[in-house]
Motif scaffolding. Structure first.
Motif, PDB file in Angstrom:
ATOM      1  N   UNK A 144       0.857  -1.189   0.000  1.00  0.00           N
ATOM      2  CA  UNK A 144       0.000   0.000   0.000  1.00  0.00           C
ATOM      3  C   UNK A 144       0.893   1.238   0.000  1.00  0.00           C
ATOM      4  N   UNK A 145       0.636   2.154  -0.916  1.00  0.00           N
ATOM      5  CA  UNK A 145       1.431   3.372  -1.009  1.00  0.00           C
ATOM      6  C   UNK A 145       0.781   4.500  -0.219  1.00  0.00           C
ATOM      7  N   UNK A 146       1.576   5.166   0.589  1.00  0.00           N
ATOM      8  CA  UNK A 146       1.163   6.396   1.254  1.00  0.00           C
ATOM      9  C   UNK A 146       2.193   7.473   0.920  1.00  0.00           C
ATOM     10  N   UNK A 147       1.699   8.621   0.457  1.00  0.00           N
ATOM     11  CA  UNK A 147       2.554   9.741   0.072  1.00  0.00           C
ATOM     12  C   UNK A 147       2.333  10.877   1.065  1.00  0.00           C
ATOM     13  N   UNK A 148       3.389  11.277   1.758  1.00  0.00           N
ATOM     14  CA  UNK A 148       3.349  12.444   2.641  1.00  0.00           C
ATOM     15  C   UNK A 148       4.005  13.595   1.884  1.00  0.00           C
ATOM     16  N   UNK A 233      -0.961  16.217  14.400  1.00  0.00           N
ATOM     17  CA  UNK A 233      -1.073  16.206  12.937  1.00  0.00           C
ATOM     18  C   UNK A 233      -0.345  15.000  12.354  1.00  0.00           C
ATOM     19  N   UNK A 234       0.880  14.758  12.794  1.00  0.00           N
ATOM     20  CA  UNK A 234       1.639  13.637  12.238  1.00  0.00           C
ATOM     21  C   UNK A 234       1.062  12.297  12.672  1.00  0.00           C
ATOM     22  N   UNK A 235       0.499  12.214  13.868  1.00  0.00           N
ATOM     23  CA  UNK A 235      -0.175  10.967  14.262  1.00  0.00           C
ATOM     24  C   UNK A 235      -1.329  10.674  13.316  1.00  0.00           C
ATOM     25  N   UNK A 236      -2.092  11.695  12.940  1.00  0.00           N
ATOM     26  CA  UNK A 236      -3.201  11.492  12.006  1.00  0.00           C
ATOM     27  C   UNK A 236      -2.688  11.107  10.619  1.00  0.00           C
ATOM     28  N   UNK A 237      -1.659  11.797  10.171  1.00  0.00           N
ATOM     29  CA  UNK A 237      -1.096  11.522   8.847  1.00  0.00           C
ATOM     30  C   UNK A 237      -0.579  10.093   8.755  1.00  0.00           C
ATOM     31  N   UNK A 239      -1.430   7.439  10.689  1.00  0.00           N
ATOM     32  CA  UNK A 239      -2.261   6.516  11.466  1.00  0.00           C
ATOM     33  C   UNK A 239      -2.323   5.115  10.855  1.00  0.00           C
ATOM     34  N   UNK A 240      -2.206   4.998   9.539  1.00  0.00           N
ATOM     35  CA  UNK A 240      -2.293   3.684   8.895  1.00  0.00           C
ATOM     36  C   UNK A 240      -1.001   3.336   8.173  1.00  0.00           C
ATOM     37  N   UNK A 246       3.151  -1.281   4.171  1.00  0.00           N
ATOM     38  CA  UNK A 246       3.018   0.052   3.588  1.00  0.00           C
ATOM     39  C   UNK A 246       4.369   0.549   3.098  1.00  0.00           C
ATOM     40  N   UNK A 247       4.360   1.126   1.921  1.00  0.00           N
ATOM     41  CA  UNK A 247       5.522   1.829   1.380  1.00  0.00           C
ATOM     42  C   UNK A 247       5.237   3.314   1.541  1.00  0.00           C
TER      43      UNK A 247
END
Length: 331
Positions: A144-148, A233-237, A239-240, A246-247
């Motif tokens: 799963x990709x997550x982009x910050x 904020x970072x905890x929400x960002x 969270x998953x 996750x990548x």
């Protein structure tokens, strides 16, 4: 990262019982000396400015094996702001498309070889080359990709809404499947909006505000940071964002930082994160153990003061790759 990538096992522990941060040990530097998408010349000098400031040594100090792939060789395009081309309404469209193609290929090769690609920009339009390559890699690996996206700007314009015609102001729209066809062709399949989280926004055009809401982008502006605090904020960002499924891709625009700390970028916006807030971002990203790729863009040494922006960026990168004041217990 593929299964052959060397890393610290998330199940291993130090002798005192603490769990070390799970980070890849091999990073490949990819220089993209291009400012064709930007408003001001100079970001093309960013990759070499980071090298001169000691990027490889800073990463090696954190136990990272650095492979420097050098700079990509793409089309030259001086940043001269003439009236917009009639055909596209965008500056240097053809050059930007070609640069993104080169970046896509280089990032894909690094990932296939088991390295973490660290793209050194150059301006932020280059993310239209790096992130699609990462997305395709994740699809093959079942990740799963997550982009910050750390940025003062939403980068969510298109050719019609852009007040400048500069392509570095529209990669988010393109990555989500909107914008000129020549650019959309770089980003197939488009990212789902749920894959993207933006942090640090404070300079957003009216059309971009509407798009953020319409696309359903999770975005945290400086008011949210002021009200919630950067830790929440970072905890929400994040969270998953959990290893190993996750990548995490970090797209870090230097103008995310407050210009009093980091003047060396072409589109500064006052009121950005403090030094400690930026450090906390990096430390919490590191704690996930999921970092698999990164863009580092919009460093403009022409505008810097005694190289302070490049040196600050290296300081933050060390935190991103595991530097901490104390050994911290796993959360």
């Amino acid at each position: 990262m593929n299964s052959s990538t060397p890393h610290l096992s998330s199940s291993s522990q130090w002798e005192d019982g603490h769990t070390p941060i799970d980070q890849p040990q091999r990073v490949r530097l990819i220089g993209a000396p291009c400012d064709a998408g930007a408003a001001r010349a100079g970001a093309r000098l960013g990759p070499d400015a980071l090298r001169i400031a000691g990027l490889a040594d800073a990463l090696a100090a954190q136990g990272v094996a650095v492979q420097d792939g050098g700079n990509l060789r793409g089309p030259a395009s001086a940043v001269h702001r003439q009236p917009r081309p009639d055909r596209s309404g965008l500056h240097h469209l053809d050059a930007c498309v070609r640069w993104c193609g080169l970046v896509h290929e280089a990032v894909a090769q690094a990932l296939a070889g088991g390295s973490l690609p660290l793209l050194l920009g150059g301006d932020h339009h280059l993310a239209m080359g790096s992130i699609p390559a990462v997305a395709q890699h994740c699809a093959r690996q079942g990740k799963t990709l997550r982009v910050v996206w750390l940025d003062a700007h939403a980068d969510c314009n298109d050719a019609r809404s852009s007040p400048s015609g500069n392509i570095h102001g529209m990669p988010v729209s393109v990555l989500l499947g909107h914008g000129p066809q020549a650019l959309q062709a770089l980003a197939r399949p488009p990212l789902p909006a749920t894959a993207l989280r933006q942090v640090g926004l404070r300079s957003v055009d009216a059309a971009e505000k509407a798009r953020i809401a319409r696309f359903g982008i999770e975005a945290y502006d400086m008011r949210a940071i002021d009200e919630l605090g950067m830790p929440e904020v970072m905890r929400r960002v994040l969270r998953d964002v959990h290893a190993p499924d996750v990548h995490l891709h970090l797209s870090f625009d230097v103008d995310f930082l407050d210009p009093e700390l980091a003047p060396g970028t072409g589109t500064t916006a006052r009121g950005g994160p403090t030094y400690r807030e930026a450090q906390l971002c990096m430390e919490m990203l590191a704690d996930t153990g999921c970092l698999g790729s990164m863009d580092l863009v919009e460093l403009n040494p022409v505008l810097d003061v005694r190289n302070q922006t490049a040196e600050l960026v290296l300081d933050l990168l060390q935190s991103l790759f595991g530097k901490s004041t104390l050994v911290r217990a796993a959360s």
